[in-house]
Every structure is written in structure tokens, then in C-alpha cells.
Design an enzyme around this catalytic site. Structure first.
Site, PDB file in Angstrom:
ATOM      1  N   ASP A   1     125.942  67.239  80.950  1.00 53.41           N
ATOM      2  CA  ASP A   1     126.146  68.347  80.021  1.00 53.41           C
ATOM      3  C   ASP A   1     125.413  67.998  78.720  1.00 53.41           C
ATOM      4  OD1 ASP A   1     127.881  69.236  81.950  1.00 53.41           O
ATOM      5  OD2 ASP A   1     129.643  69.327  80.657  1.00 53.41           O
TER       6      ASP A   1
ATOM      7  N   HIS B   1     125.054  61.921  85.952  1.00 55.00           N
ATOM      8  CA  HIS B   1     125.039  62.035  87.409  1.00 55.00           C
ATOM      9  C   HIS B   1     123.611  62.033  87.959  1.00 55.00           C
ATOM     10  CE1 HIS B   1     129.405  63.324  87.662  1.00 55.00           C
ATOM     11  NE2 HIS B   1     129.141  63.421  86.368  1.00 55.00           N
TER      12      HIS B   1
ATOM     13  N   SER C   1     124.417  60.460  72.570  1.00 53.19           N
ATOM     14  CA  SER C   1     123.637  59.720  73.555  1.00 53.19           C
ATOM     15  C   SER C   1     122.587  60.637  74.173  1.00 53.19           C
ATOM     16  CB  SER C   1     124.546  59.174  74.649  1.00 53.19           C
ATOM     17  OG  SER C   1     125.714  58.603  74.095  1.00 53.19           O
TER      18      SER C   1
END
Length: 294
Positions: free
Chosen positions: A112, A168, A255
Site C-alpha cells: 500500500d 509482498h 519507507s
């Protein structure tokens, strides 16, 4: 320093981003005293380590409720412990419910966040300020590996503190072990990045290679930043993984993930390319399509 505007992918609406610690970032990256402090102290590991210690302690859990309320976060998608989050980091790298994200066809976003898409890596130098030239060689510190992805495509996914902070696999394949490149801990806030893309080439980072049958090799890199205590890899190196499988997570802080694709292997989605060309990031959710096989 100007505000940062991004585009909501679903609605197409332009939204002004609320940036945590805006005042501090403006001081550090825009004032002479702030820049001196940044290079002497704030880029160093000890500051992030101290911040990480606090965010892992029970003292920090009182911040969770106020943070959720301030940023109007919807928590229905996430797994909440029966006794509540016992630290802010426990909340920060919370797990997501399996049904909360669907995995699209093609290449998908690994996280996300807000995304920039460049069909050719060199195109990144037109988005950011002049004088902050970005190359695969300066980022990877490996000439042979950089040549492999020369003239290829690049995706940058920026995770804000309010985002889900696990990342992911963008495709199905075999994933290598992770290699670390030592560096500093500069902020990867959009306010900092617009001043210099070179931050990516100076910060601590890790990368691994995902070998796929359909779209060649994909380099996946995690970039650390100020107040990011750790980059935690949860996958098994040299194993077969499926698209959407968890790869790891970031501890507290903003990040970034950077993905490199080999030349002529993928075609990134046009809406992402167009928004980037116009100077805007686009919101994405993990599992959303970001590209297809060329």
C-alpha cells in the site's frame, strides 16, 4: 516548501497529503541549521535505533489510539490482538486480513502506498529536481547487476506512516536471498525526495531478485529511512513464492520499495505513467495491477 499533492487512483481526484512531522522535515531540508543537523545527527543509525527502542516499548502504546483518530484510519482490514496493540510498532507492522486485498492479474503492487512509474529508469530524472541524477549503478553499487536492468522500467512505492507496512511479492517465481547495501537514515518523505532523489542512493537498503517465467527478473529493493528501526524479511530465500505472498515488513517510519524490471519485459499501467509524467504520485493498494507483460 510547497505541499505535496497526489492522485487517488479510484476517483482520479487530486488530494493534498497530510505529512506527519511536516515542521521538522521543513526545518531539516530547507534551513541551513536544519541541513547541518541532518548531516551531523539525524542521518545516523543511533537516532533511528533510539526511536525504534521507544516504539517497541510499552510506553509507546498510548500513541496508537490518538494516531488512528488523527489520521481517520479504517481498521476493519487489519488483525487486532485480543488485548490490543502492546506497542506502537506492534500496531505499525500490523497484519492484514486475507480477504482485505484481492490479487489482480499481471504484475501487482507489493505494498500500500503512493506510486511513481517510469517505463525507462532514466525518465526518473525528469520528475525530480535538477542535479539529483538517479542511475541503477549508483543505487545498486553493482555494475553487472545495474547493466542487467539498464534501460529497464522502475516503480517506486512510498509508504507513509499511516500505511500498512508489510510488503509482498509482485509476481510468482523464485526469490533469491536478500543482500544489504549499507548507508544512512535520511527521511524518504516526499518533501525530502523532491529536494534530492540521491537519498535513495545514500540510505541503507536491501534487495533480492525474483525470477519469473513471464516477465524476466524483477529486482525488489527495500529502502530504510529516519526512524525505520529495521527492514525485516519474513520470506524463505531461494524458494518458490506466489504473487501476493508476504515478503517482509518495515518497523516504524516512512519507507520505500523500489522495483526494477528488465528492458522490454513489462508495460507499466498507463494511468500510473501519465500521472507520474504530470508530476503526481498515485495511490495504490497491495495486489492492484501496476503492469503487464510486454
Amino acid at each position: 516548501m510547497e505541499s505535496v499533492t497526489f492522485i487517488d487512483r479510484k476517483s482520479g481526484e487530486k488530494i493534498i497529503e497530510k505529512i506527519p512531522s511536516y515542521g521538522m522535515l521543513k526545518f531539516l531540508y530547507c534551513s541551513p541549521l536544519g541541513k547541518a543537523s541532518l548531516h551531523i545527527l539525524f542521518k545516523r543509525k543511533i537516532i533511528s535505533s533510539l526511536g525504534g527502542w521507544y516504539m517497541n516499548s510499552s510506553f509507546s502504546k498510548k500513541r496508537v489510539t490518538s494516531f488512528i483518530e488523527k489520521y481517520k484510519m479504517e481498521m476493519d482490514d487489519y488483525i487486532s490482538p485480543k488485548n490490543g496493540f502492546q506497542s506502537f510498532n506492534n500496531f505499525f507492522f500490523r497484519k492484514i486480513k486475507s480477504e482485505a486485498r484481492s490479487i489482480a492479474k499481471g504484475i501487482v503492487s507489493p505494498a500500500d502506498g503512493k506510486i511513481l512509474a517510469f517505463q525507462e529508469i532514466k525518465d526518473a530524472n525528469t520528475f525530480f529536481v535538477k542535479g539529483s541524477k538517479f542511475t541503477s549503478k549508483s543505487f545498486l553499487k553493482d555494475n553487472a547487476l545495474a547493466d542487467k536492468f539498464k534501460d529497464g522500467s522502475m516503480i517506486i512505492v512510498r509508504l507513509a506512516p499511516v500505511d500498512y507496512h508489510r510488503f509482498h511479492m509482485p509476481a510468482t517465481g523464485t526469490i533469491s536471498e536478500s543482500k544489504q547495501i549499507n548507508g544512512h537514515y535520511f527521511s524518504v518523505s516526499p518533501l525530502a525526495l523532491r529536494k534530492s532523489l540521491e537519498i535513495f542512493c545514500q540510505n541503507i537498503r536491501e534487495y533480492s531478485i525474483l525470477n519469473t517465467n513471464d516477465v524476466g527478473d524483477i529486482l525488489i529493493s527495500e529502502v530504510g529511512a529516519t526512524m525505520v528501526g529495521s527492514i525485516i524479511q519474513t520470506y524463505t530465500p531461494n524458494s518458490f513464492v506466489k504473487k501476493g505472498d508476504e515478503k517482509g515488513y518495515f518497523a516504524f517510519g516512512g519507507s520505500t520499495l523500489v522495483l526494477f524490471f528488465e528492458k522490454d519485459k513489462v508495460r507499466l499501467n498507463e494511468d500510473l505513467l501519465e500521472n507520474t509524467k504530470n508530476g503526481f504520485e498515485t495511490t495504490v493498494k497491495m495486489g492492484e495491477q501496476i503492469g503487464i507483460k510486454s
